[in-house]
Scaffold this motif. Structure first.
Motif, mmCIF file in Angstrom:
data_model
loop_
_atom_site.group_PDB
_atom_site.id
_atom_site.type_symbol
_atom_site.label_atom_id
_atom_site.label_comp_id
_atom_site.label_asym_id
_atom_site.label_seq_id
_atom_site.Cartn_x
_atom_site.Cartn_y
_atom_site.Cartn_z
ATOM 1 N N VAL A 1 1.182 -0.818 -0.174
ATOM 2 C CA VAL A 1 0.184 -0.054 -0.333
ATOM 3 C C VAL A 1 0.880 1.414 0.011
ATOM 4 O O VAL A 1 1.300 1.932 0.861
ATOM 5 N N ARG B 1 5.449 0.483 -5.154
ATOM 6 C CA ARG B 1 4.780 -0.415 -4.921
ATOM 7 C C ARG B 1 5.522 -1.123 -6.121
ATOM 8 O O ARG B 1 5.800 -2.392 -5.582
ATOM 9 N N ASP C 1 -1.881 -5.049 -4.870
ATOM 10 C CA ASP C 1 -1.108 -3.741 -4.730
ATOM 11 C C ASP C 1 -2.810 -2.684 -4.792
ATOM 12 O O ASP C 1 -3.229 -2.761 -4.753
ATOM 13 N N ALA C 2 -2.290 -1.298 -3.873
ATOM 14 C CA ALA C 2 -3.506 -0.360 -3.728
ATOM 15 C C ALA C 2 -2.728 0.991 -3.492
ATOM 16 O O ALA C 2 -1.694 0.765 -2.948
ATOM 17 N N ASN D 1 -4.153 3.904 -1.835
ATOM 18 C CA ASN D 1 -4.308 4.715 -0.463
ATOM 19 C C ASN D 1 -4.950 3.504 -0.154
ATOM 20 O O ASN D 1 -5.593 2.563 -0.203
ATOM 21 N N ALA E 1 -6.648 -0.052 0.206
ATOM 22 C CA ALA E 1 -6.653 -1.219 0.706
ATOM 23 C C ALA E 1 -7.815 -1.912 1.181
ATOM 24 O O ALA E 1 -7.660 -3.338 1.802
ATOM 25 N N LEU F 1 2.851 -0.611 4.555
ATOM 26 C CA LEU F 1 2.392 0.320 4.419
ATOM 27 C C LEU F 1 3.245 0.962 5.036
ATOM 28 O O LEU F 1 3.516 1.852 5.261
#
Length: 121
Positions: free
Chosen positions: A7, A14, A30-31, A33, A37, A51
């Motif tokens: 994240v 990432r 992956d994210a 934000n 997430a 994170l």
């Protein structure tokens, strides 16, 4: 195979972190934000989460507090991986349920050692 959610609002971070974690034998998602997430965790809870702290929409601290309230949210090993160096924020993150704290810039040796300490490897 274990899974790791990465994240960070930086696509480059990432990608780099994803490559490192994949080389350690993890499947990755992956994210960009905290809200993305959280949505991902509600669909499929990962074994580990790398994170970032400072992100748009929902920051890492807000995500961590929300995650730990979710069903199964106590299970993932959460490692902040951030440039945030304020000791009070680090203390807050650990108190909110973070397992480890990695300072940027990072490399594969640092991530691998933290994953080993957390029992992920």
């Amino acid at each position: 195979m274990k899974t790791c959610l990465i994240v960070d609002d930086s696509r480059m971070i990432r990608r780099v972190a994803g490559r490192i974690v994949k080389d350690m034998g993890f499947n990755t998602t992956d994210a960009a934000n905290g809200q993305e997430a959280l949505d991902a965790c509600q669909m499929d809870m990962p074994d580990a989460i790398l994170l970032d702290w400072n992100m748009p929409v929902m920051d890492g601290y807000g995500f961590l507090k929300a995650l730990r309230k979710e069903r199964g949210g106590d299970k993932p090993v959460v490692m902040f991986c951030t440039s945030e160096r304020d000791i009070s924020k680090i203390t807050d993150a650990l108190a909110a349920g973070a397992n480890e704290y990695i300072m940027k810039p990072f490399d594969s040796a640092i991530i691998q050692s933290k994953f080993q300490l957390a029992g992920l490897l």
